[in-house]
Design a protein around this motif. Structure first.
Motif: not given
Length: 530
Positions: A287-290, A321-323, A267-272
């Motif tokens: 995806l969460a990291r991005v 992606y490098r990570d 789970e990631v909070a992205y803006r609202d």
């Protein structure tokens, strides 16, 4: 670079569908229609997902089917709860790394740049087959959420298998691109190259269809006996007998012991918005990291993304992606096109399913069980054949996957289910669509039609030509950047789709522009045809 089969200039718009009822969006419109019919009959979103999933094995068998596996993310609107489902493939318990001697040379056939293995055993043929999880996933989802009888959900797939695979230009091309390898394996050769060549569409435009072995009979048996018949019944016994005759390590015990399972979401909070995707060995953590990076580094948003935003997209994707490649065991070589099915469902109650399933390669292992008509995965290819690596092959192991079925929730968006096919290209597509929806406030139709870039692991940004020179130059200041086109084949971008339950109780669905057969179908559309 190989020229696209159909250049961007002749790809027509695919307007998003808006409806007062549920919607299914998929790479195969026929499969989406199968799911929409279940919604029209009063089915839950998961019921429609089961019907769509089974239908895909008859409408795009090179992408996914009963012999594969995957992941899903589900939003239960009544309980206000997210569930993620893992029905991924697993290495057979008896897998022996000694069966995969290295050649000392690179291979040209695989996606991941692994060192070459004798006879490409990890890529095609009986040694490449992992334990399939699709039917276990469908069974668990249906047991948990389903409203309609299992047997009803299999009927659209049975009808499609009875009709056969559509042989228009796209169907013929989808077979032709792997014709050489299909010819190496007896049952696939008999099925797809019955006269020693790729079947051609009718010259006069009449509908032509290709029978898929005994798939229809297998679906009928599964409709009667349920998904357990695949793991502990007659279907499974026939399958293991066929595969064992070819030397496959897959056993009856592997099938009996296999379990799909619910897993914690990322789970990631992205803006609202709150974004959910599967955890573990998927693209969800990446995806969460991005998104966490973009939340800090993306320039202020206007009405639509501009060159500076695409530059920030590229830099964030490149670092993530490098990570991932350094720490999760994938090779740094950029993979070829991979073949997966993704679809989404929303029902009248606002329940949402984002579902991704795959055979991994186009036509998977190329091994087809003659007794069942099931085309098997080549999931062993996900593993590094070199011992001692984070993702090295071993019996009973789960491989690293790029699947990323995602649900986004916010007061403005309502509930959105989205995802894509396309290997490493999946997550960049999902992330950009989320940004289009959340950062720029685009509606689903505008988001799916907004050009994207792809940065998926080789320090190269592929830029949709429609974005123009300013975007290319901005990205080229940080990494290699090149123009490419949106086209059915070869696919330089992922193939996304999405559905949405809006706060005003309207429902939308949108499908990939480049996929020749993709489409979104509402339950009200199929009700008109009934």
């Amino acid at each position: 670079m190989q020229a696209p089969l159909v250049p961007t200039s002749v790809i027509y718009r695919k307007p998003a569908v808006e409806s007062g009822g549920g919607v299914v969006a998929a790479q195969s419109r026929d499969a989406a229609a199968a799911g929409a019919r279940i919604l029209a009959a009063g089915g839950h979103a998961v019921d429609a997902a089961v019907a769509t999933s089974l239908a895909l094995g008859a409408t795009e068998p090179w992408m996914s089917g009963l012999g594969g596996g995957g992941f899903a993310t589900l939003w239960d609107a009544e309980r206000r709860e997210i569930r993620c489902l893992d029905f991924g493939m697993v290495a057979p318990a008896a897998l022996d790394p000694a069966d995969y001697p290295l050649t000392g040379k690179p291979t040209e056939e695989g996606f991941f740049g692994w060192p070459g293995v004798v006879d490409d055993r990890n890529i095609m043929g009986p040694y490449s087959i992992a334990i399939p999880g699709l039917l276990a996933g469908l069974g668990l989802a249906h047991k948990t959420f389903g409203r309609l009888p299992w047997s009803d959900l299999a009927q659209p797939a049975i009808a499609l298998a009875d009709r056969g695979l559509t042989l228009d230009w796209y169907g013929a091309v989808s077979i032709a691109v792997e014709g050489k390898l299909l010819a190496k394996f007896e049952e696939t050769r008999k099925t797809y190259l019955s006269e020693g060549r790729v079947p051609a569409p009718s010259d006069d435009g009449a509908a032509t269809f290709l029978k898929l072995g005994r798939l229809r009979e297998t679906l009928r048996q599964l409709a009667t006996d349920g998904p357990d018949a695949f793991y502990a019944g007659a279907v499974g016994r026939d399958l293991i007998k066929d595969l064992g005759a070819l030397g496959c390590r897959l056993s009856q015990q592997d099938l009996t012991d296999y379990r799909a399972r619910f897993i914690d979401p990322v789970e990631v909070a992205y803006r609202d918005a709150r974004i959910f995707a599967p955890s573990g060995l998927t693209a969800g953590p990446t995806l969460a990291r991005v998104l966490e990076g973009w939340s800090k580094n993306l320039p202020p948003a206007g009405d639509a993304p501009e060159a500076a935003h695409y530059r920030a997209y590229a830099m964030g994707l490149d670092q993530a992606y490098r990570d991932r490649l350094a720490n999760m065991g994938e090779q740094k070589k950029e993979p070829r096109e991979t073949c997966t099915s993704h679809f989404n469902v929303v029902d009248r109650q606002g329940n949402v399913v984002a579902w991704t399933q795959t055979l991994l390669s186009r036509f998977g292992s190329f091994v087809m069980s003659p007794s069942t008509g099931i085309l098997m995965n080549n999931g062993v290819m996900w593993f590094d054949p070199v011992p001692g690596k984070p993702n090295s092959m071993r019996g009973g192991a789960k491989p690293l996957s790029n699947m990323c079925p995602t649900v986004a929730l916010s007061d403005r968006l309502g509930a959105v289910g989205l995802g894509a096919s396309g290997g490493r290209k999946i997550m960049p597509a999902v992330a950009q669509l989320l940004s289009f929806l959340v950062d720029f406030g685009l509606d689903l139709d505008a988001a799916i039609h907004t050009p994207r870039i792809d940065v998926s692991g080789a320090g190269i940004a592929r830029v949709d030509r429609r974005l123009g020179d300013e975007t290319l130059r901005g990205i080229a200041g940080s990494m290699t950047a090149e123009f490419t086109d949106l086209a059915p084949y070869p696919a330089q971008f992922a193939n996304p789709s999405a559905v949405q339950a809006l706060p005003d109780r309207k429902f939308r669905g949108a499908a990939d522009l480049a996929s020749a057969w993709s489409g979104a179908v509402s339950e009200t559309d199929v009700a008109k045809l009934a």
